[in-house]
Each structure stands twice: as structure tokens, then as C-alpha cells.
Scaffold this motif. Structure first.
Motif, PDB file in Angstrom:
ATOM      1  N   GLU A 102      14.968 -14.915  -0.946  1.00 55.58           N
ATOM      2  CA  GLU A 102      14.308 -15.682   0.118  1.00 55.58           C
ATOM      3  C   GLU A 102      13.240 -16.635  -0.404  1.00 55.58           C
ATOM      4  O   GLU A 102      12.453 -17.189   0.361  1.00 55.58           O
ATOM      5  N   GLY A 103      13.195 -16.799  -1.734  1.00 52.99           N
ATOM      6  CA  GLY A 103      12.235 -17.730  -2.310  1.00 52.99           C
ATOM      7  C   GLY A 103      10.817 -17.214  -2.393  1.00 52.99           C
ATOM      8  O   GLY A 103       9.872 -17.991  -2.559  1.00 52.99           O
ATOM      9  N   VAL A 104      10.640 -15.894  -2.284  1.00 48.54           N
ATOM     10  CA  VAL A 104       9.314 -15.280  -2.412  1.00 48.54           C
ATOM     11  C   VAL A 104       9.222 -14.641  -3.796  1.00 48.54           C
ATOM     12  O   VAL A 104       9.964 -13.697  -4.101  1.00 48.54           O
ATOM     13  N   ARG A 105       8.347 -15.166  -4.638  1.00 44.85           N
ATOM     14  CA  ARG A 105       8.186 -14.611  -5.994  1.00 44.85           C
ATOM     15  C   ARG A 105       7.652 -13.190  -5.872  1.00 44.85           C
ATOM     16  O   ARG A 105       6.545 -12.965  -5.370  1.00 44.85           O
ATOM     17  N   THR A 106       8.433 -12.203  -6.309  1.00 48.69           N
ATOM     18  CA  THR A 106       8.113 -10.800  -6.063  1.00 48.69           C
ATOM     19  C   THR A 106       8.097 -10.006  -7.362  1.00 48.69           C
ATOM     20  O   THR A 106       8.998 -10.132  -8.195  1.00 48.69           O
ATOM     21  N   VAL A 107       7.050  -9.210  -7.525  1.00 43.76           N
ATOM     22  CA  VAL A 107       6.880  -8.334  -8.682  1.00 43.76           C
ATOM     23  C   VAL A 107       6.582  -6.940  -8.150  1.00 43.76           C
ATOM     24  O   VAL A 107       5.941  -6.786  -7.104  1.00 43.76           O
ATOM     25  N   ALA A 108       7.044  -5.912  -8.859  1.00 47.22           N
ATOM     26  CA  ALA A 108       6.759  -4.535  -8.451  1.00 47.22           C
ATOM     27  C   ALA A 108       6.133  -3.757  -9.596  1.00 47.22           C
ATOM     28  O   ALA A 108       6.535  -3.917 -10.757  1.00 47.22           O
ATOM     29  N   LEU A 109       5.158  -2.931  -9.268  1.00 46.08           N
ATOM     30  CA  LEU A 109       4.603  -1.962 -10.208  1.00 46.08           C
ATOM     31  C   LEU A 109       4.944  -0.570  -9.706  1.00 46.08           C
ATOM     32  O   LEU A 109       4.728  -0.262  -8.527  1.00 46.08           O
ATOM     33  N   LEU A 110       5.490   0.276 -10.592  1.00 45.67           N
ATOM     34  CA  LEU A 110       5.628   1.692 -10.268  1.00 45.67           C
ATOM     35  C   LEU A 110       4.320   2.362 -10.668  1.00 45.67           C
ATOM     36  O   LEU A 110       3.862   2.208 -11.801  1.00 45.67           O
ATOM     37  N   THR A 111       3.711   3.097  -9.732  1.00 49.67           N
ATOM     38  CA  THR A 111       2.402   3.694 -10.018  1.00 49.67           C
ATOM     39  C   THR A 111       2.399   5.180  -9.675  1.00 49.67           C
ATOM     40  O   THR A 111       3.095   5.623  -8.767  1.00 49.67           O
ATOM     41  N   ALA A 112       1.591   5.929 -10.412  1.00 44.41           N
ATOM     42  CA  ALA A 112       1.589   7.388 -10.331  1.00 44.41           C
ATOM     43  C   ALA A 112       0.920   7.894  -9.057  1.00 44.41           C
ATOM     44  O   ALA A 112      -0.157   7.425  -8.678  1.00 44.41           O
ATOM     45  N   MET A 113       1.569   8.885  -8.405  1.00 50.35           N
ATOM     46  CA  MET A 113       1.009   9.493  -7.213  1.00 50.35           C
ATOM     47  C   MET A 113       1.247  11.008  -7.231  1.00 50.35           C
ATOM     48  O   MET A 113       1.597  11.611  -6.235  1.00 50.35           O
ATOM     49  N   ASP A 114       1.056  11.619  -8.407  1.00 51.72           N
ATOM     50  CA  ASP A 114       1.092  13.079  -8.466  1.00 51.72           C
ATOM     51  C   ASP A 114      -0.236  13.648  -7.993  1.00 51.72           C
ATOM     52  O   ASP A 114      -0.273  14.659  -7.289  1.00 51.72           O
ATOM     53  N   ALA A 115      -1.321  13.006  -8.393  1.00 55.14           N
ATOM     54  CA  ALA A 115      -2.662  13.358  -7.926  1.00 55.14           C
ATOM     55  C   ALA A 115      -3.148  12.247  -6.997  1.00 55.14           C
ATOM     56  O   ALA A 115      -2.674  11.112  -7.074  1.00 55.14           O
ATOM     57  N   PRO A 116      -4.091  12.556  -6.104  1.00 51.53           N
ATOM     58  CA  PRO A 116      -4.596  11.517  -5.195  1.00 51.53           C
ATOM     59  C   PRO A 116      -5.253  10.380  -5.957  1.00 51.53           C
ATOM     60  O   PRO A 116      -5.744  10.557  -7.076  1.00 51.53           O
ATOM     61  N   LEU A 117      -5.269   9.201  -5.341  1.00 49.93           N
ATOM     62  CA  LEU A 117      -6.002   8.059  -5.891  1.00 49.93           C
ATOM     63  C   LEU A 117      -7.470   8.205  -5.532  1.00 49.93           C
ATOM     64  O   LEU A 117      -7.812   8.342  -4.355  1.00 49.93           O
ATOM     65  N   GLY A 118      -8.313   8.177  -6.527  1.00 51.02           N
ATOM     66  CA  GLY A 118      -9.734   8.273  -6.251  1.00 51.02           C
ATOM     67  C   GLY A 118     -10.145   9.684  -5.880  1.00 51.02           C
ATOM     68  O   GLY A 118      -9.463  10.660  -6.189  1.00 51.02           O
ATOM     69  N   ARG A 119     -11.260   9.776  -5.186  1.00 51.43           N
ATOM     70  CA  ARG A 119     -11.829  11.077  -4.841  1.00 51.43           C
ATOM     71  C   ARG A 119     -11.854  11.326  -3.339  1.00 51.43           C
ATOM     72  O   ARG A 119     -12.485  12.301  -2.904  1.00 51.43           O
ATOM     73  N   THR A 120     -11.197  10.491  -2.533  1.00 51.14           N
ATOM     74  CA  THR A 120     -11.236  10.676  -1.082  1.00 51.14           C
ATOM     75  C   THR A 120      -9.870  10.466  -0.453  1.00 51.14           C
ATOM     76  O   THR A 120      -9.069   9.658  -0.924  1.00 51.14           O
ATOM     77  N   ALA A 121      -9.618  11.214   0.622  1.00 49.47           N
ATOM     78  CA  ALA A 121      -8.437  11.020   1.465  1.00 49.47           C
ATOM     79  C   ALA A 121      -8.895  11.158   2.902  1.00 49.47           C
ATOM     80  O   ALA A 121      -9.310  12.229   3.332  1.00 49.47           O
ATOM     81  N   GLY A 122      -8.874  10.082   3.629  1.00 50.76           N
ATOM     82  CA  GLY A 122      -9.400  10.044   4.989  1.00 50.76           C
ATOM     83  C   GLY A 122      -9.790   8.614   5.280  1.00 50.76           C
ATOM     84  O   GLY A 122      -9.711   7.761   4.395  1.00 50.76           O
ATOM     85  N   ASN A 123     -10.212   8.312   6.463  1.00 47.17           N
ATOM     86  CA  ASN A 123     -10.404   6.918   6.853  1.00 47.17           C
ATOM     87  C   ASN A 123     -11.780   6.376   6.451  1.00 47.17           C
ATOM     88  O   ASN A 123     -11.886   5.566   5.534  1.00 47.17           O
ATOM     89  N   ALA A 124     -12.850   6.827   7.093  1.00 49.38           N
ATOM     90  CA  ALA A 124     -14.184   6.354   6.716  1.00 49.38           C
ATOM     91  C   ALA A 124     -14.528   6.729   5.279  1.00 49.38           C
ATOM     92  O   ALA A 124     -15.192   5.966   4.561  1.00 49.38           O
ATOM     93  N   LEU A 125     -14.063   7.893   4.828  1.00 50.70           N
ATOM     94  CA  LEU A 125     -14.320   8.310   3.448  1.00 50.70           C
ATOM     95  C   LEU A 125     -13.733   7.308   2.459  1.00 50.70           C
ATOM     96  O   LEU A 125     -14.355   6.970   1.449  1.00 50.70           O
ATOM     97  N   GLU A 126     -12.531   6.817   2.749  1.00 47.58           N
ATOM     98  CA  GLU A 126     -11.892   5.858   1.843  1.00 47.58           C
ATOM     99  C   GLU A 126     -12.545   4.481   1.920  1.00 47.58           C
ATOM    100  O   GLU A 126     -12.615   3.772   0.910  1.00 47.58           O
ATOM    101  N   VAL A 127     -13.021   4.095   3.091  1.00 49.28           N
ATOM    102  CA  VAL A 127     -13.753   2.826   3.191  1.00 49.28           C
ATOM    103  C   VAL A 127     -15.004   2.891   2.324  1.00 49.28           C
ATOM    104  O   VAL A 127     -15.316   1.951   1.581  1.00 49.28           O
TER     105      VAL A 127
END
Length: 431
Positions: A231-256
Motif C-alpha cells: 500500500e506504499g507505506v514504508r513498514t519496519v517491524a521489531l520483535l521485542t521481548a515480553m517474558d517479563a513486564p516492561l518497566g516496573r509498572t502495569a496499570g494506567n496512572a502508574l504507567e503514565v
């Protein structure tokens, strides 16, 4: 002349559908001529029989054409977007959009609300007092054109790939979600209709991701990269690890709160690493790779964009974020090195505390979630605080603990080798 039964049986029997058949069935479904139960049967046939490369491309184009396309070619700067397949603690859009805007690109980010685990990007941002997700196209254009902002995160309009909206709801209740052709066409139809010049995909892999296996994630990523190129959209993909959570928070205001720490020049190393990796890919995709996004974190300009972006959508960037009325601390029951933090267990705990929803349309608790106090490789002893649970409904603590406590594992010495968040890069495909 086409009919639904013939198309369903053709796919059921393993025949490749023609472009005309695909165009007809998507248009007829959009307008109610093909019934929900018939489209559900076709989705199940696709689930078992798969789709050829040509079928997936035509299916995606037909879903794009079921609605309108947005156009940002009038902007005086290039447009680029990012899409993540979703993971626990994935707040990357929050620092990424203003960071890339601070580097000279426009970022039109159409996002959604979460279902299961923690909330989606819109749920997270709605924790900011006054912020609103629903914008008209005129409002979106005004924010993107503003030289002090240049980034917008909002809900997609009903006229954007409406066939996908209807099909997604059916797949969710008919056991046909886990089909790579249907996943790829669903994601890419919305992103192509969005009208951005370039797209970077963050395809999560691991226990806390939709794709548990690297080979499946690679197939999904390659399919989406090829669909973008079609469709003419230059597209790149990264495979990234998700065995452990990203960062130290999971939740809405906590992640903000954690995202703001990143924009202030701090934040967890893995969140910073992935934010910068995606930012560099986004900038390179639109020819702005001479700008180092790390400089924009250091000089405060990314934070300035965040404040402008929040204010442009009615939010108060200086207002205190919601805090839960009740907290509960989970303590270590072992001595040793933390060698595992199961992302799925953490995400499930956050959901049980009220950070996510079981059904579309349910409300979420802005302040609910899980705050981690340790990371992989940290040394702990019995009684060390591992995590704090946050909720306004304390009767949920026991339920959340059942998934969170087993999520932490330890050993006498760590055999885990540190690895980066990014596993592999795929694309782009030149046409």
C-alpha cells in the motif's frame, strides 16, 4: 454474481479466493448483506485453511476500502506511526509520540482501549485529568499542524476500516482471533487507512504477549511489513521481548507516571531502550535519521512536547495523577537472585485489581495496578518487598495475589544472561 455460501465453501475446501470474491464479501459484510454467522464461518475457514499472500493483500485492501482514508500529505513534515501488538507494562507510546514529534516528524497515533490485562493506550492517558480521546478530524489536524505539538493520540473514528471493526468483534467471540492472516489484515487495514507515510511495528514475543513463539511472531511481522509495502507505506517491524513486564509498572496512572519519568531523563532502562530503538526506526523511515532522539530526552524538548500534547487534548499535565485508596505489599518468600518475573502473571494481577476489563465497554480503575520493586537479576532475601498492589477495591487483593506471587522465581545464582529488549528487525520491503 457472488454469494456468501459459495465463498465460505470454497475457503473451507482450501481454494484460493479471487480478488473479486474478497472485494464482494467484505463490502457485503460491511453493509449487512452477509450475515454475522456467515462471516464467522468464513473466518473459521480462514483459521483452518489460511490465506495465500495474494489473498491477505486483497483482504486488507478491501477492509481499508470499506471506509474512508485519512490524508496528511498537506502537512509540512513527514508522518510516521507506531503499532504494538500489546504486552504487560507496554506504555511506550506515551513517551514515544512526543519524543518523535520533538525530532521533527508528525505522529498521528490512532489507539484503542484494552481488553484483558491492563488498559490500552487510551485508558492510560484518560488517567490524566481532563484528557480526552475522542477528537474530530479537524481537531486532530489542528494539533498535528501545531509546531509546538505535532503528535496526537486519539480514538479511531467509526468510518475508519469499519469492516475490520465488525469482523474483530466476531473473531473475539468465535475462537478465530489466533489467525495470522486475520491478525495482520486487521492491524494493517486500520494503520493504512490512517494515512501515515511510514509505520514501525513492535511485535511482542513471550509469556506476556499474544505471540508466545518467535517463529509465529516473525511470520506475523513479515506479513504486516509486506502488506504495508503493498500500500506504499514504508513498514519496519521489531520483535521485542515480553517474558517479563516492561518497566516496573502495569496499570494506567502508574504507567503514565513511569512514562513521564522517561521523558524527564530517567525511568527504567528497558523502557528507555525500547523507546529510543523505536524512535530511531521511526525517524529513519521518514528520512530524519540525522536526529538523535536521546538528545531530545536530555534537553527537555520531549517533555515540552508531552505537556503540549496533553494540553491540546484537554488534559492538565501538571495535575496529580490518581492514586489508589488501598495498597498491599507482596514480600519475597525466598533468598536468592530473581531469575524470572512472569509477565502474564503480573498482567493478570493488574487486571484482577481493576486496571483492565473483561468485556468491551466496561470501566477501568485509573489508579489500579502493580508496581514492581525488583527486576531480573536483583538479589532478595525473605521479606524483601517484591511488588505493591494498588486498587480502590481491597477485596480483590487475595485474588490478585494468586497470580502475582507465583510470577516471581529465584535461584541461588542467576543463570540468566542479560539480553536487550529488541530480538530481531524485519523489513522494510521495497516495492
Amino acid at each position: 454474481m457472488h454469494d456468501a455460501i459459495s465463498i465460505i465453501t470454497a475457503k473451507r475446501d482450501g481454494r484460493e479466493l479471487s480478488g473479486a470474491e474478497i472485494d464482494w464479501v467484505i463490502e457485503a459484510f460491511t453493509h449487512g448483506i452477509v450475515a454475522d454467522e456467515q462471516m464467522a464461518a468464513l473466518a473459521m475457514a480462514v483459521y483452518f485453511r489460511g490465506m495465500t499472500r495474494a489473498e491477505v493483500s486483497r483482504w486488507t485492501s478491501a477492509m481499508v476500502d470499506s471506509g474512508s482514508r485519512m490524508d496528511f500529505t498537506w502537512l509540512d513534515r513527514p508522518t510516521v506511526d507506531k503499532h504494538s501488538t500489546g504486552g504487560v507494562g507496554d506504555k511506550i507510546t506515551l513517551p514515544l509520540a512526543p519524543l518523535v514529534a520533538a525530532c521533527g516528524a508528525a505522529v498521528p497515533q490512532l489507539s484503542g482501549r484494552g481488553l484483558g490485562h491492563t488498559g490500552g493506550t487510551l485508558d492510560k492517558l484518560e488517567a490524566v485529568p481532563g484528557w480526552r480521546a475522542d477528537l474530530s478530524r479537524a481537531e486532530m489536524a489542528e494539533i498535528l499542524a501545531d509546531p509546538a505539538v505535532g503528535a496526537v493520540v486519539c480514538a479511531a473514528g467509526a468510518d475508519l476500516a469499519p469492516a475490520d471493526r465488525r469482523l474483530y468483534a466476531l473473531r473475539d467471540v468465535t475462537g478465530t482471533v489466533e489467525s495470522i492472516p486475520l491478525i495482520a489484515s486487521s492491524i494493517m487495514s486500520k494503520k493504512i487507512a490512517e494515512g501515515t507515510e511510514a509505520l514501525v511495528l513492535d511485535v511482542k514475543v513471550g509469556a506476556g504477549a499474544f505471540m508466545k513463539d518467535v517463529a509465529d511472531a516473525r511470520e506475523l511481522a513479515r506479513t504486516m511489513v509486506e502488506l504495508g509495502a503493498d500500500e506504499g507505506v514504508r513498514t519496519v517491524a521489531l520483535l521485542t521481548a515480553m517474558d517479563a513486564p516492561l518497566g516496573r509498572t502495569a496499570g494506567n496512572a502508574l504507567e503514565v507516571r513511569e512514562a513521564v519519568e522517561v521523558l524527564a531523563g530517567g525511568g527504567p532502562d528497558d523502557v528507555v531502550e525500547l523507546t529510543l530503538a523505536l524512535a530511531r526506526e521511526m525517524l529513519a523511515a521518514v528520512g530524519l535519521d540525522g536526529v538523535d532522539p536521546a538528545d531530545r530526552l536530555r534537553d527537555g524538548s520531549a517533555m515540552d512536547r508531552w505537556r503540549s500534547m496533553i494540553a491540546a487534548q484537554g488534559g492538565d499535565p501538571a495535575a496529580p495523577l490518581p492514586r489508589a485508596r488501598h495498597t498491599d505489599v507482596v514480600l519475597a518468600e525466598f533468598d536468592g537472585v530473581v531469575d524470572g518475573i512472569d509477565a502474564h502473571g503480573v498482567g493478570l494481577a493488574a487486571w484482577r485489581l481493576g486496571a483492565g476489563r473483561a468485556r468491551a465497554g466496561e470501566s477501568v480503575q485509573a489508579a489500579a495496578g502493580v508496581e514492581l520493586h525488583v527486576g531480573l537479576g536483583d538479589l532478595v532475601t525473605v521479606g524483601t518487598p517484591l511488588a505493591t498492589l494498588h486498587t480502590d477495591t481491597p477485596e480483590k487483593f487475595d485474588y490478585a495475589r494468586r497470580s502475582l506471587e507465583p510470577a516471581f522465581t529465584g535461584s541461588a545464582e542467576s543463570a540468566r544472561r542479560a539480553r536487550g529488549v529488541v530480538i530481531e528487525r524485519i523489513g522494510p520491503v521495497e516495492r
